[in-house]
Motif scaffolding. Sequence first.
Motif, PDB file in Angstrom:
ATOM      1  N   LEU A  53     -63.299 -28.960   3.131  1.00 30.09           N
ATOM      2  CA  LEU A  53     -64.645 -29.186   2.629  1.00 30.09           C
ATOM      3  C   LEU A  53     -65.671 -28.947   3.737  1.00 30.09           C
ATOM      4  O   LEU A  53     -65.324 -28.729   4.896  1.00 30.09           O
ATOM      5  CB  LEU A  53     -64.768 -30.618   2.094  1.00 30.09           C
ATOM      6  CG  LEU A  53     -63.779 -31.026   0.992  1.00 30.09           C
ATOM      7  CD1 LEU A  53     -64.034 -32.468   0.569  1.00 30.09           C
ATOM      8  CD2 LEU A  53     -63.894 -30.101  -0.207  1.00 30.09           C
ATOM      9  N   MET A  55     -66.852 -26.930  -1.668  1.00 31.51           N
ATOM     10  CA  MET A  55     -66.522 -28.051  -2.530  1.00 31.51           C
ATOM     11  C   MET A  55     -65.519 -27.564  -3.569  1.00 31.51           C
ATOM     12  O   MET A  55     -65.638 -26.444  -4.079  1.00 31.51           O
ATOM     13  CB  MET A  55     -67.782 -28.581  -3.231  1.00 31.51           C
ATOM     14  CG  MET A  55     -68.880 -29.022  -2.271  1.00 31.51           C
ATOM     15  SD  MET A  55     -68.370 -30.318  -1.109  1.00 31.51           S
ATOM     16  CE  MET A  55     -68.134 -31.684  -2.250  1.00 31.51           C
ATOM     17  N   ALA A  69     -59.144 -34.572  -2.342  1.00 31.94           N
ATOM     18  CA  ALA A  69     -59.659 -33.225  -2.065  1.00 31.94           C
ATOM     19  C   ALA A  69     -58.509 -32.262  -1.780  1.00 31.94           C
ATOM     20  O   ALA A  69     -58.501 -31.123  -2.262  1.00 31.94           O
ATOM     21  CB  ALA A  69     -60.618 -33.268  -0.885  1.00 31.94           C
TER      22      ALA A  69
END
Length: 466
Positions: free
Chosen positions: A120, A207, A244
């Motif tokens: 990220l 993202m 993530a």
Amino acid sequence: MKQRALNFGREIMFDNLSEKVSRALRNISGQGRITAENIKETLRELRIALLDADVALPVVVNFIDRVKKAALGREVNKNLTPSQSFLSIVKKEMTHAMGAVNTEINLVTQPPAVILIAGLQGVGKTTSVGKIGKFLKEKYTKKVLVVSSDVYRPAAIKQLETLAKEAEIDFFPSEITEKPIEIVKSALQFAKQKLYDVLIVDTAGRMHINVVMMNEIKQIYDTINPIETLFIVDAMTGQDAANAAKAFQEKIQLTGIVLTKVDGDIRGGAALSVRHITNIPIKFLGVGEKQQALEPFYPDRIASRILGMGDVLSLIEDIESKIDYAQTEKLAQKIKQGEGFNLNDFMCQLRQMSDMGGIHSILEKMPGIGQLPENLKNQIDNKLLIDMESIIKSMTLKERANPEIIKGSRKRRIAQGSGMQMQDINRLLKHFDNMRRLMKQMKTGSLPKKMIHGIEGIISKKFFGH
């Protein structure tokens, strides 16, 4: 003139989690045996400590269940107290949660071995590229080339070029006007032509909800076919880091995790959550801003640190890889010839401690850190080394060579010149005297050991005046 004492509070790695876990384990001490009843409160506090550290709930539930089953189904070793036996169980299960064994970076392929870096925005990807490149060059003597495909952040390419120069590895130039896929194709072709062992590809921060960007990294992945795809994770994000990584795993095949900013004020959740949730091994820890501040991830050693048991093996490895033995041998010969140990020599030792990651890095690897009083830990900061060096630099060459002449008026001048207080000058000189006595006792080949005694002295209660 700015006046300040040599004390600055900062977290030690996993310090918050370590302190809470240690407190929870105290409940079992003094018990004659392990029973469901007397570990009930300990398990409850362990659960709270882990949840407070932002460890993912499924990981906490699994961990507590495994500890409970192991504790109640295990016969206590006669050589261990029940509390020691329970502690060994907790360490074993904590190690299991983080992956059980160290997973080395894989370079077994036809050169160049391509390493893709993903993650990220703002997690430290580009910095990690430099650190990993330096690590592979120094530990495995690899010829390393790095390239940036981040055309969206204007300073990204220049940043990587600067880091590559500092790490003494090669940089493949790229421009923000180029397409990322063309950049990586050109870099791979160049790496093959010039016979590089490793090509590390930095990518733009993205993202996982950005479909276009995720498709781009998938295209890069398919084009260069990396043997390693390392996902960079900010350790301060806790269990979100694991979520993530899981999202990226759906697009590209991640082979390892690099936890960054581990030296900051973190709760430990990422380290304990990410392996369980993603089944991807943690391969490295970023433990500071310097190029050498990268450590291979050993689950058992990290479990020992969290439980306040230290990490002597990593400390020994730091000494072997980061201590300048040529400088050390030169000092040894000087002392043997009766020339004595002066403040210039002492300053060299401070710099070597800094190269080992500073006081925090050394301290957390020493057994018994969990038993240090909070007020002492809060006074310890890596900036202490900088301030001590500043004091010595404020001395004249004659004072550094002959510390015994540093009396009242000289101390006042040095304090003013370094921006410190008189008590700081006195503490430094007192510690220097202790170190000099150790050096006088030195025998052949024992200087590194004496240096470790000196390191312990710097962080001792006596040095901090407690």
